[in-house]
Design a protein around this motif. Structure first.
Motif, PDB file in Angstrom:
ATOM      1  N   THR A 204     -65.419  26.280   9.891  1.00  0.00           N
ATOM      2  CA  THR A 204     -63.994  26.661  10.478  1.00  0.00           C
ATOM      3  C   THR A 204     -64.540  28.384  10.776  1.00  0.00           C
ATOM      4  O   THR A 204     -65.506  29.259  10.391  1.00  0.00           O
ATOM      5  N   GLU A 205     -63.110  28.481  11.715  1.00  0.00           N
ATOM      6  CA  GLU A 205     -63.446  30.568  11.783  1.00  0.00           C
ATOM      7  C   GLU A 205     -63.196  30.960  10.725  1.00  0.00           C
ATOM      8  O   GLU A 205     -63.789  31.964  10.573  1.00  0.00           O
ATOM      9  N   ARG A 206     -63.051  31.210  10.257  1.00  0.00           N
ATOM     10  CA  ARG A 206     -63.012  31.114   8.711  1.00  0.00           C
ATOM     11  C   ARG A 206     -64.184  31.369   7.091  1.00  0.00           C
ATOM     12  O   ARG A 206     -64.575  32.489   6.967  1.00  0.00           O
ATOM     13  N   ASP A 207     -64.443  29.936   8.344  1.00  0.00           N
ATOM     14  CA  ASP A 207     -66.131  30.495   7.398  1.00  0.00           C
ATOM     15  C   ASP A 207     -66.545  31.636   8.227  1.00  0.00           C
ATOM     16  O   ASP A 207     -68.048  31.796   7.354  1.00  0.00           O
TER      17      ASP A 207
ATOM     18  N   ALA B 107     -65.983  33.781   9.654  1.00  0.00           N
ATOM     19  CA  ALA B 107     -65.619  35.545   8.684  1.00  0.00           C
ATOM     20  C   ALA B 107     -65.892  35.374   6.912  1.00  0.00           C
ATOM     21  O   ALA B 107     -65.921  36.526   6.678  1.00  0.00           O
ATOM     22  N   LEU B 108     -65.808  34.515   6.583  1.00  0.00           N
ATOM     23  CA  LEU B 108     -66.575  34.703   5.017  1.00  0.00           C
ATOM     24  C   LEU B 108     -68.232  34.726   5.336  1.00  0.00           C
ATOM     25  O   LEU B 108     -68.739  36.295   4.214  1.00  0.00           O
TER      26      LEU B 108
ATOM     27  N   ILE C  39     -61.269  39.209   3.580  1.00  0.00           N
ATOM     28  CA  ILE C  39     -61.359  38.056   4.029  1.00  0.00           C
ATOM     29  C   ILE C  39     -59.765  38.034   4.480  1.00  0.00           C
ATOM     30  O   ILE C  39     -59.871  37.260   4.993  1.00  0.00           O
ATOM     31  N   GLU C  40     -58.740  39.065   3.555  1.00  0.00           N
ATOM     32  CA  GLU C  40     -58.006  38.837   3.911  1.00  0.00           C
ATOM     33  C   GLU C  40     -56.969  39.386   5.395  1.00  0.00           C
ATOM     34  O   GLU C  40     -56.604  39.206   5.841  1.00  0.00           O
TER      35      GLU C  40
ATOM     36  N   ALA D 182     -59.313  37.476   8.090  1.00  0.00           N
ATOM     37  CA  ALA D 182     -58.655  36.470   8.606  1.00  0.00           C
ATOM     38  C   ALA D 182     -57.797  35.656   8.323  1.00  0.00           C
ATOM     39  O   ALA D 182     -57.164  34.491   9.103  1.00  0.00           O
ATOM     40  N   ASP D 183     -57.606  36.212   7.290  1.00  0.00           N
ATOM     41  CA  ASP D 183     -56.376  35.580   6.603  1.00  0.00           C
ATOM     42  C   ASP D 183     -55.023  35.925   7.037  1.00  0.00           C
ATOM     43  O   ASP D 183     -53.495  35.461   6.772  1.00  0.00           O
TER      44      ASP D 183
ATOM     45  N   ARG E 143     -69.993  28.764   1.688  1.00  0.00           N
ATOM     46  CA  ARG E 143     -68.242  29.128   0.530  1.00  0.00           C
ATOM     47  C   ARG E 143     -68.915  29.087  -0.988  1.00  0.00           C
ATOM     48  O   ARG E 143     -67.926  29.878  -1.670  1.00  0.00           O
TER      49      ARG E 143
END
Lengths: 401, 228
Positions: A164-167, A169-170, A193-194, A197-198, A323
Motif C-alpha cells: 500500500t502507499e502507507r507501506d 510512507a513507512l 506517518i501521520e 500518510a494518515d 511493517r
C-alpha cells in the motif's frame, strides 16, 4: 579475480545544494577528506591511479574530462586518471574498476571519487537529463522518465503483492529518521506517518510525483561527492596506513535488457539478483551473513524489490518486514542506515561511492549515535543503473585487528 | 490643516476585506503549522523576523526580505491599499509569511512569499493559502504573480502552470517593477487547488492559542550561527 583490497580512507561532502560550486571542487573536497582520513594527503602523488565516477557532467554542468580536472584541482599530476560512466551506478563501477586496477597488479593505491552537481538545472531538467539513459526510441522519445518507471513498477508490485502507499510512507519514515542523524544527508528532517500518510493534509503535504509514487517515496535531486582510498593490503605500501582497513570482500555486476518491456517479468530485477550472487560467491558469504545493507532506493519501491532480489526476503514479503521494524536501525537487518537515497540524497555519480563510505563508517563503528548498527561484520551495497539494466553489488567486511 | 489630517489624506481608500479563516496543517515533520491572517499590530514582530534576511543573497532572500519589509511597513503606515498578510506559525514561532493585495473585485496582486523554515514546503503551503484567499474568499477572477528567484519560478510559474502574460505589457503589468507578469486564473486554480492547497478548519482552541502571540525565530537555516 580476488585480491586483498582494503579501504583505508573515506571522504564525503554533505549532499544537498552545491550548485554554486564547480563539480571538480565538490569531488576534490571529498577526495581531500578521504586522503586526510587515511593520513595520506601529503603523499598524494604516490597514488598509482585515480578513477572518477560521474554520470552526466556534460549535461548538468556543461563540463567534460572531470577526472583530469580533479587531478589538477588536487595538485596531483602526473597521477593517471580516468572517468567511468555507468548511469546512476557510475560510483560503484568506479570502485569496481579501482579494485580491478589493484587486482591486476597495475596499481597498489587507488583513489576513487564519485560526484555529481545536478542542481545547476531545474528539477524537471535534471529528471529529463537522467532519462537520457533510457532506450532512445522505445522509452526516452516516448516521454518516459525514471519516476514514471518507478510509478509503474510500484503499481505492478501493489497489484501483485498487496503493498500500500502507507507501506511506502513507512519506508520514508524509517529512512528520514536515519538521515536526520547523518551529517552528510541532504535532508536531515524526520517525518511522521501521520503527516505523510494518515493525516487529513497528507495528500497535499506528500503529493504525487508519479502516481502512486509520492514525494516521500522519491529521492531528492542532490549535489555531492564521495571518495575512497583503496590499497593492496598484500603490498609493502599497506604499511603506510595506520587505520584498520575495511576489506572489499565481494563485487558483482550484471546487465539486463535496456528496454524494460523486453523483460519476461517486469517486476523481476535480474541484474540485481545476478550481481548479488556474484558478490556473495566472491565473498564466500550468503544473504544471512549480511549485517546491514545500503540499497539504491531512488524510489522507495526499489528498496523493497532489491532487498528481495538479493535474498534478504521472500518475494513480495519485504514490506511486511518493514511493517515489523525488521529493517530499522535496531532491527534484524538494518537497511539504509545512512538514510538511503531518499533522505541522504542521490547525486547520481556519487551514490555508489557514498554507499560504500557508509559501509565503512558502520564497519568501523563511526556512525553517529542513534544510527550505528550493532556489531556489524558484513555490509552490502547495491547501486542500480538505468532502470535495473546495469547493477553493481559490493560486500565489505570488517577486518579484525 | 493639522498634521494628522494631512497624514490621513495620504492614506489610500480601503475596502473592508473578508477575513481569512485560520487553518492548521500537519507538516511532514509532524509539526503543526497554524496559518492565519496577521494583525496590523503584529507588524513589529514581522519586521523583526525578516530583518536578518535582508543581508542574505543566497536564493534571493535579500530582495524578497527587503521588499517585504517595505510592504509590511507600508501596511502598517497605511501606504498600501487593501494589503493582507498571512503568516504560518509553529508553536507561535513564525515559519514563513506572505504578502498580497486586493486590487479590485476581479484582480489580486500577489506580492511576496518568504520561507524561514525550509525543507517542509512551508512556502508552498503559504503561497497556496494566499491564492485561496484571493480566489475563494475575496472572489477575484485572477491574481498577477511575479517571482524574484528561480525557486519561485519553479514553485509558481511551472508547478501552477501560470499563464504568461508578459507579451501584453504594458496593458498587463505587475506592480513589482514591470517584470514579466504571470497569472493564476480561476480556471487554473480550480485545476490545482486540491493538490496544492490543504489545511483543516476550524482550528481547535488550543492550537489557535499557540499562534495567538507570534514569536520571532531564534534561528535561521539561511544564517548559520545566527543569535538574536
Amino acid at each position: 579475480m580476488t585480491a586483498n583490497v582494503g579501504i583505508v580512507g573515506i571522504g564525503h561532502t554533505r549532499f544537498g545544494n552545491s550548485s554554486e560550486y564547480d563539480l571538480a571542487d565538490v569531488m576534490a573536497y571529498a577526495a581531500t577528506d578521504a586522503l586526510q582520513d587515511a593520513e595520506f594527503l601529503e603523499r598524494r602523488r604516490e597514488i598509482d591511479q585515480v578513477i572518477v565516477g560521474n554520470m552526466a557532467s556534460g549535461l548538468f554542468c556543461h563540463q567534460s574530462a572531470v577526472a583530469s580536472s580533479l587531478v589538477s584541482r588536487m595538485d596531483m599530476e602526473p597521477v593517471p586518471a580516468e572517468l567511468v560512466e555507468n548511469g546512476p551506478a557510475s560510483g560503484a563501477s568506479a570502485i569496481k574498476i579501482g579494485y580491478m586496477a589493484v587486482a591486476s597488479g597495475m596499481a597498489d593505491i587507488v583513489l576513487v571519487a564519485g560526484g555529481e552537481v545536478m542542481r545547476k538545472v531545474s528539477g524537471w531538467t535534471a529528471t529529463e537529463n537522467v532519462a537520457t539513459m533510457l532506450h532512445t526510441e522505445a522509452e526516452y522519445n516516448m516521454g518516459l522518465t525514471l519516476p514514471a518507471f518507478g510509478g509503474m513498477f510500484t503499481r505492478l508490485y501493489m497489484e501483485k503483492y498487496g503493498l500500500t502507499e502507507r507501506d511506502l510512507a513507512l519506508l520514508a519514515v524509517k529512512n528520514h529518521k536515519n538521515g536526520a542523524k547523518n551529517i552528510y544527508a541532504h535532508i536531515q528532517l524526520p517525518c511522521t506517518i501521520e503527516a505523510i500518510a494518515d493525516g487529513p493534509e497528507a495528500a497535499v503535504v506528500n503529493n504525487y510525483i508519479a502516481e502512486p509514487l509520492r514525494m516521500y517515496s522519491t529521492c531528492p535531486v542532490s549535489d555531492g561527492g564521495a571518495a575512497l582510498l583503496l590499497v593492496n593490503m598484500d603490498s609493502p605500501k599497506a604499511k603506510y596506513f595506520k587505520k584498520q582497513p575495511v576489506r572489499i570482500a565481494g563485487i558483482g555486476s550484471a546487465t539486463d535488457t535496456h528496454c524494460v518491456h523486453n523483460r519476461k517479468d517486469p517486476l523481476r530485477l535480474e541484474a540485481v539478483r545476478l550481481a548479488a550472487e556474484k558478490a556473495y560467491r566472491m565473498a564466500g558469504v550468503g544473504p544471512a551473513d549480511i549485517s546491514f545493507a545500503e540499497l539504491h532506493d531512488a524510489f522507495s519501491i526499489l528498496e523493497l524489490a532489491i532487498s528481495e532480489e538479493v535474498g534478504f526476503f521472500e518475494r513480495g514479503t519485504s514490506y511486511l518486514a518493514v511493517r515489523k521494524g525488521e529493517t530499522d536501525i535496531d532491527g534484524r537487518l538494518p537497511i539504509n542506515s545512512s538514510g538511503g537515497l531518499k533522505a541522504k540524497g542521490h547525486p547520481v555519480g556519487a551514490t555508489g561511492v557514498s554507499q560504500v563510505v557508509e559501509l565503512v563508517r558502520q564497519l568501523r563503528g563511526e556512525a553517529e549515535e542513534g544510527r550505528q548498527v550493532k556489531d556489524p561484520r558484513y555490509g552490502m551495497s547495491v547501486n542500480f543503473g538505468g532502470f535495473g539494466n546495469n547493477v553493481v553489488a559490493l560486500i565489505c567486511a570488517k577486518v579484525e585487528g | 490643516m493639522a498634521i494628522d489630517e494631512m497624514e490621513r489624506k495620504l492614506r489610500p481608500p480601503e475596502i473592508a476585506l473578508k477575513p481569512y479563516l485560520p487553518k492548521i496543517i500537519t507538516l511532514a515533520s509532524g509539526e503543526k503549522m497554524v496559518v492565519r491572517e496577521a494583525r496590523r499590530e503584529e507588524t513589529g514582530t514581522l519586521l523583526g523576523t525578516i530583518y536578518p534576511l535582508i543581508g542574505v543573497p543566497t536564493d534571493f532572500y535579500d530582495i524578497v526580505a527587503v521588499r517585504m519589509y517595505a510592504e509590511l511597513l507600508g501596511w502598517y503606515r497605511y501606504r498600501v491599499a487593501n494589503e493582507f498578510v498571512i503568516v504560518g506559525a509553529i508553536d507561535g514561532v513564525i515559519a514563513g509569511l506572505v504578502t498580497s493585495r486586493h486590487v479590485s473585485s476581479k484582480l489580486g496582486m500577489s506580492l511576496h512569499t518568504l520561507t524561514i523554515k525550509r525543507g517542509l514546503r512551508v512556502g508552498a503551503q503559504l503561497f497556496a493559502a494566499k491564492m485561496e484567499h484571493h480566489l475563494d474568499d475575496l472572489g477575484e477572477e485572477e491574481v498577477h504573480i511575479v517571482a524574484e528567484s528561480p525557486n519561485g519560478f519553479k514553485r509558481w510559474m511551472i508547478e501552477y502552470q501560470l499563464e504568461d502574460r508578459s507579451s501584453q505589457f504594458p496593458d498587463v503589468r505587475h506592480e513589482l517593477g514591470g517584470v514579466p507578469t504571470y497569472v493564476l486564473t480561476r480556471k487554473l486554480w480550480e485545476a490545482v487547488r486540491d493538490i496544492k492547497c490543504t489545511g483543516t478548519r476550524p482550528v481547535v482552541e488550543q492550537d489557535l492559542k499557540s499562534a495567538e502571540k507570534l514569536i520571532m525565530p531564534s534561528e535561521y537555516p539561511q544564517i548559520p550561527g545566527f543569535k538574536r
